[in-house]
Design a protein around this motif. Structure first.
Motif, short mmCIF file in Angstrom:
data_model
loop_
_atom_site.label_atom_id
_atom_site.label_comp_id
_atom_site.label_asym_id
_atom_site.label_seq_id
_atom_site.Cartn_x
_atom_site.Cartn_y
_atom_site.Cartn_z
N VAL A 86 -2.56 45.03 7.49
CA VAL A 86 -3.91 44.63 7.91
C VAL A 86 -4.80 45.86 7.85
CG1 VAL A 86 -3.51 45.09 10.37
CG2 VAL A 86 -5.19 43.39 9.70
N LYS A 87 -6.07 45.63 7.53
CA LYS A 87 -7.02 46.75 7.56
C LYS A 87 -7.51 46.87 9.00
CE LYS A 87 -10.67 49.14 5.45
NZ LYS A 87 -10.42 50.53 5.58
N ALA A 88 -6.83 47.72 9.72
CA ALA A 88 -7.04 47.72 11.17
C ALA A 88 -8.38 48.33 11.56
CB ALA A 88 -5.91 48.51 11.84
N HIS A 89 -8.77 49.41 10.87
CA HIS A 89 -9.97 50.13 11.30
C HIS A 89 -10.78 50.53 10.08
CE1 HIS A 89 -8.64 50.71 15.49
NE2 HIS A 89 -7.44 50.78 14.98
N THR A 90 -12.03 50.92 10.33
CA THR A 90 -12.85 51.35 9.19
C THR A 90 -12.61 52.82 8.88
OG1 THR A 90 -14.59 51.78 10.78
CG2 THR A 90 -14.69 49.70 9.58
N GLU A 91 -12.01 53.56 9.80
CA GLU A 91 -11.72 54.97 9.52
C GLU A 91 -10.26 55.25 9.81
OE1 GLU A 91 -14.58 57.91 10.16
OE2 GLU A 91 -15.92 56.56 11.24
N ILE A 92 -9.86 56.51 9.65
CA ILE A 92 -8.45 56.86 9.73
C ILE A 92 -7.83 56.42 11.05
CG2 ILE A 92 -9.14 59.13 10.56
CD1 ILE A 92 -6.62 60.28 9.56
N VAL A 93 -6.60 55.91 10.97
CA VAL A 93 -5.85 55.56 12.17
C VAL A 93 -5.21 56.83 12.68
CG1 VAL A 93 -3.92 54.24 13.07
CG2 VAL A 93 -5.37 53.25 11.31
N ASN A 94 -5.70 57.34 13.80
CA ASN A 94 -5.20 58.61 14.30
C ASN A 94 -3.87 58.49 15.00
OD1 ASN A 94 -7.08 60.62 13.66
ND2 ASN A 94 -8.51 59.85 15.20
N THR A 95 -3.63 57.35 15.64
CA THR A 95 -2.49 57.28 16.53
C THR A 95 -1.99 55.84 16.63
OG1 THR A 95 -1.87 57.57 18.84
CG2 THR A 95 -4.14 57.06 18.38
N ILE A 96 -0.70 55.71 16.91
CA ILE A 96 -0.09 54.37 16.94
C ILE A 96 1.01 54.38 18.00
CG2 ILE A 96 1.69 54.89 15.22
CD1 ILE A 96 1.21 52.14 14.03
N ASP A 97 1.23 53.25 18.65
CA ASP A 97 2.36 53.14 19.56
C ASP A 97 2.84 51.70 19.55
OD1 ASP A 97 3.03 53.84 23.09
OD2 ASP A 97 4.29 53.94 21.33
N GLY A 98 4.11 51.51 19.86
CA GLY A 98 4.67 50.16 19.84
C GLY A 98 5.44 49.91 21.12
N VAL A 99 5.49 48.63 21.53
CA VAL A 99 6.24 48.28 22.74
C VAL A 99 6.87 46.92 22.53
CG1 VAL A 99 4.40 47.02 23.92
CG2 VAL A 99 6.04 48.33 25.25
N GLY A 100 7.91 46.64 23.32
CA GLY A 100 8.51 45.31 23.25
C GLY A 100 9.65 45.23 22.28
N GLY A 101 9.95 46.27 21.55
CA GLY A 101 11.06 46.22 20.60
C GLY A 101 12.23 47.04 21.11
N LEU B 53 9.37 50.13 10.28
CA LEU B 53 8.50 51.23 10.67
C LEU B 53 7.05 50.78 10.58
CD1 LEU B 53 8.09 54.28 11.25
CD2 LEU B 53 8.09 54.63 8.80
N ALA B 54 6.30 50.92 11.66
CA ALA B 54 4.88 50.59 11.64
C ALA B 54 4.10 51.88 11.43
CB ALA B 54 4.47 49.96 12.97
N THR B 55 3.21 51.92 10.42
CA THR B 55 2.49 53.16 10.14
C THR B 55 1.00 52.93 10.13
OG1 THR B 55 2.54 52.72 7.78
CG2 THR B 55 4.30 54.08 8.66
N GLY B 56 0.28 54.01 10.43
CA GLY B 56 -1.17 53.99 10.30
C GLY B 56 -1.53 55.03 9.25
N ASP B 57 -2.49 54.71 8.40
CA ASP B 57 -2.78 55.67 7.35
C ASP B 57 -4.23 56.11 7.36
OD1 ASP B 57 -4.33 53.72 6.12
OD2 ASP B 57 -2.84 53.20 4.65
N PHE B 58 -4.55 56.98 6.39
CA PHE B 58 -5.88 57.58 6.34
C PHE B 58 -6.96 56.57 5.99
CE2 PHE B 58 -5.65 62.40 6.03
CZ PHE B 58 -4.48 62.47 6.76
N GLY B 59 -6.58 55.44 5.43
CA GLY B 59 -7.57 54.44 5.04
C GLY B 59 -7.85 53.42 6.12
N GLY B 60 -7.23 53.61 7.30
CA GLY B 60 -7.46 52.65 8.38
C GLY B 60 -6.55 51.44 8.34
N ASN B 61 -5.49 51.49 7.51
CA ASN B 61 -4.60 50.33 7.42
C ASN B 61 -3.40 50.47 8.34
OD1 ASN B 61 -6.02 49.27 5.09
ND2 ASN B 61 -5.13 51.03 4.02
N LEU B 62 -2.98 49.33 8.88
CA LEU B 62 -1.75 49.28 9.65
C LEU B 62 -0.74 48.52 8.80
CD1 LEU B 62 0.06 49.28 12.22
CD2 LEU B 62 -1.14 47.23 12.91
#
Lengths: 358, 412
Positions: free
Chosen positions: A108-123, A84-93
């Protein structure tokens, strides 16, 4: 009396009241289990795994982590691994192995602010090409990640220097019909929808739908772009026909007003790409069917091809709650089974009947 | 006095009495019949026919027919007998009166009883209708509920069946995996014996990620994409909130108000009558002042800012820029005044006006230092640092001032 019962019925099969705010719920592929992700009142994140058994849901596992989870997807993992790939309120993936959730498989620390949305492909055995995850955040950037590459994204869509940032509220993959092609569609809070082509690393199309964009989804990720549904504030959603792009007018669209409040989600049925369900801010669910026009493209005054949008008809609607239904997910294995979660801290398993006769 | 009708005729049988009263030319509409069990009255002005019957009759069954210049009564006797006379004979006036009153009373009671009976019947009818309706609706609802339940049960069963199937498939897969591992181990053993290192032995069994057909996990996935960056521009929006169509009108009105507030506040001052149109706009004057400052024409710049301030004395940026001009002209007191004015106008302190406030503090600090009021100057520099802690020049300048105050570096 017989005609109303020929329409698909949306039946609430199981309802489970939770003790935390749930932001997202997703089916675990190839199983009768689903995960709920959210935020405990004490400020920590929680992932719960439930199994549907004999008309009830059983809690299988609960995982608590430091930061609340906002969104998750199984789109980029293989059917065997089901990470399961998740995005959280701290900007981490993070990518979690649900059997061994102590530490993430990828982080990984993907963003400096909350990750609002996520999508995956290829699996999940759908489509060709590398597995990739895209995240959109309040810091205005959209980043594409490959789980095999640490720390840096493989694509970064960010505002130019000095531009004020707008929140990115939704992202979706599409057009992944072969190894090379891939598109990411992103919707922002100022009504912008941008379509990025990852093969050419450019913006392929952008438009503004005059209301903040809550959700975008292609009808299928793994084919040539066919249709795109974009839902927004003020109860509107648009369906774009993505087969024909006009150089100036872009894609043809039809728009519909429903729900009388924000349309939070739109999800296409995995077994039929012309049926989709929208979830509204007043706790209602509407089931729609898209009908194609007689001719999908025509020539305009200057003899350039432009698309023709079809029409959308309402098949059924039901009100389940008084609070917005924030997430909706169809089961890829059983037609008509779906799980939805609302801000009244409940998760519901629904059955939609007679979909094969639509 | 009404005329008593006496030329009526009557006949009778065992059970019935027929009375025939001629109407003498009076229209049918004017005939009023009043009857009880014992008393009968027909009033057709100016005529009157009344009779106290010999024996009681059944008032409910009896019938009167009016037409063809006569009224024909068909009265049903309560007791079958032959009456000697129609009327009771030898009745004096008093008994007659009594009988009449009695008859009226009885008639009234009957009317009341009738009305009550009717009301009761109506209520009962309504209740019955309501009950039937409710029953019908209940049935309908039950039917729909049953259908839903049935669908639910069917769906649950299907789900359970499918889960069973899944479980069986899982077990089969595991069994097959075990078999494959066995096979590979056997092969390995054989290969070891023949001492050939075969690279084709997949490493999968240990990882347990084999697919059903036992294909190698290293189905080549394309390499990760080469990193790319796409720069984007957003549709401009002044407000930090999300865009909503219903709020657009309000937002436009607010922006217009803000823009108007920046225009000339008082345009009808006498000295300004001979000014050109564009010179009345504080924004234009500010731009002019900036240009003059850039070309080092500080006195002219001050003039431009003076005029602008005359037009609109609420714009902090004008004071700020004039302070800079005064600094260059070494009008240090005026510089301090203008910076202070600017800071006053820049309340409340928000992120938006942070730059402006920092600049104001820096300029005032500089002016204080030039006046050798180093303590005040340092205060201002420290305030500027608080707003903008990452600025190197402010740091350096603040350091210098500190050193001067502490007397370590002689004043230059």
């Amino acid at each position: 009396m017989s005609t109303p019962l020929e329409k698909p019925q949306i039946i609430s099969h199981i309802q489970k009241s939770l003790n935390y705010t749930v932001f997202d719920s997703k089916w675990i592929p190839c199983s009768a289990k689903f995960v709920c992700m959210g935020n405990f009142p004490r400020g920590t994140g929680v992932i719960q795994i439930y199994e549907v058994q004999h008309g009830e849901v059983q809690l299988i596992k609960e995982i608590e982590k430091a930061k609340p989870f906002k969104c998750g997807t199984f789109g980029a993992t293989s059917l065997q691994q089901r990470h399961l790939a998740t995005g959280d309120f701290g900007g981490n993936l993070n990518i979690w192995n649900l059997e061994a959730p102590e530490s993430p498989v990828y982080s990984v620390k993907a963003h400096t602010e909350i990750v609002n949305t996520i999508d995956g492909v290829g699996g999940l055995g759908i489509g060709d090409g590398a597995p990739e995850i895209v995240t959109g955040s309040r810091d205005g950037t959209v980043k594409v990640w490959d789980p095999r590459q640490k720390d840096t994204p493989v694509a970064n869509m960010e505002p130019i220097e000095g531009e004020t940032k707008r929140d990115c509220w939704t992202v979706a993959f599409g057009n992944a019909s072969n190894d090379q092609d891939r598109c990411v569609c992103a919707g922002y809070d100022n009504g912008d929808i941008k379509l990025f082509d990852l093969r050419n690393m450019s913006v392929r199309w952008e438009t503004n739908i005059k209301n903040g964009v809550c959700c975008v989804e292609f009808d299928r990720k793994d084919i040539n772009m066919n249709k795109l549904v974009a839902t927004s504030l003020e109860g509107k959603f648009h369906v774009f026909d993505m087969r024909t792009q006009h150089p100036t007018k872009g894609f043809a669209s039809v728009s519909e007003k429903a729900h009388k409040s924000t349309v939070w989600q739109a999800r296409h049925l995995p077994q039929n790409r012309d049926i989709f369900m929208t979830a509204g801010g007043a706790g209602g669910l509407h089931l729609w069917k898209y009908e194609y026009p007689a001719q999908r493209s025509k020539k305009d005054a200057h003899d350039i091809e432009m698309g023709v949008a079809g029409s959308v008809s309402l098949l059924q609607n039901v009100t389940l709650s008084t609070q917005p239904i924030a997430s909706l997910d169809w089961s890829p294995d059983k037609q008509g089974l779906c799980v939805c979660s609302a801000f009244d801290q409940t998760v519901r398993v629904l059955i939609v009947t007679k979909l094969n006769r639509v | 006095m009404p005329l008593i009708v006496k030329d009526y005729s009557w006949t009778q049988t065992e059970a019935l009495v027929y009375i025939n009263v001629p109407l003498k030319g009076v229209t049918v509409g004017k005939v009023d019949i009043f009857s009880t069990d014992e008393y009968l009255k027909v009033n057709f002005p100016p005529f009157l026919f009344e009779v106290i019957l010999y024996a009681p009759i059944d008032d409910n069954k009896s019938v009167a027919k009016i037409g063809n210049g006569v009224v024909i009564f068909t009265l049903y006797k309560k007791e079958e007998s032959i009456w000697e006379n129609l009327a009771l004979m030898n009745v004096d006036k008093e008994t007659l009166q009594e009988k009449r009153e009695h008859a009226v009373l009885k008639a009234q009671e009957k009317a009341v009883a009738d009305a009550e009976a009717k009301a009761i019947k109506k209520r009962e009818d309504e209740k019955y209708a309501l009950e039937t309706m409710m029953k019908l609706e209940d049935e309908e609802r039950k039917r729909i509920e049953e259908k839903k339940e049935w669908e639910r049960r069917r769906a649950t069963e299907e789900l359970e069946l499918w889960k069973e199937k899944q479980r069986k498939e899982e077990e089969e897969k595991k069994a097959q995996q075990r078999r494959e591992i066995q096979k590979l181990e056997n092969e390995k053993k054989k290969k070891n014996e023949t001492k050939t290192h075969s690279k084709s032995v997949p490493e999968c069994p240990r990882k347990r990620t084999m697919t059903k057909t036992g294909k190698s996990e290293e189905i080549s996935l394309p390499a990760p994409r080469s990193a790319g960056n796409i720069k984007i521009q957003f549709t401009p929006r002044v407000f930090p909130t999300a865009l909503r169509e219903s709020r657009v009108a309000e937002e436009e009105a607010w922006l217009k108000k803000q823009a108007d507030a920046r225009r000339a506040v008082n345009v009808d001052v006498s000295e300004l009558k001979d000014l050109k149109e564009e010179e009345r706009n504080p924004d234009w004057l500010k731009e002019k002042g900036k240009k003059l400052f850039a070309t080092q024409n500080y006195l002219a710049a001050v003039n431009a800012y003076n005029l602008a301030i005359q037009l609109n004395h609420k714009l902090p940026i004008l004071y700020l820029n004039r302070a800079a001009c005064h600094l260059k002209l070494r009008n240090l007191h005026k510089a301090i005044e203008d910076s202070s004015k600017a800071l006053d106008l820049l309340t409340p302190p928000v992120a938006d006006n942070a730059d402006a406030r920092a600049k104001a503090h820096i300029r005032r600090g500089t002016a204080f230092c030039e006046l050798e009021l180093y303590a005040e100057g340092l205060q201002d520099y420290q305030a500027a640092l608080k707003i903008d802690p990452l600025n190197e020049t402010i740091h350096a300048d603040a350091e210098k001032i500190r050193e001067i105050i502490q007397g370590t570096v002689p004043d230059s």
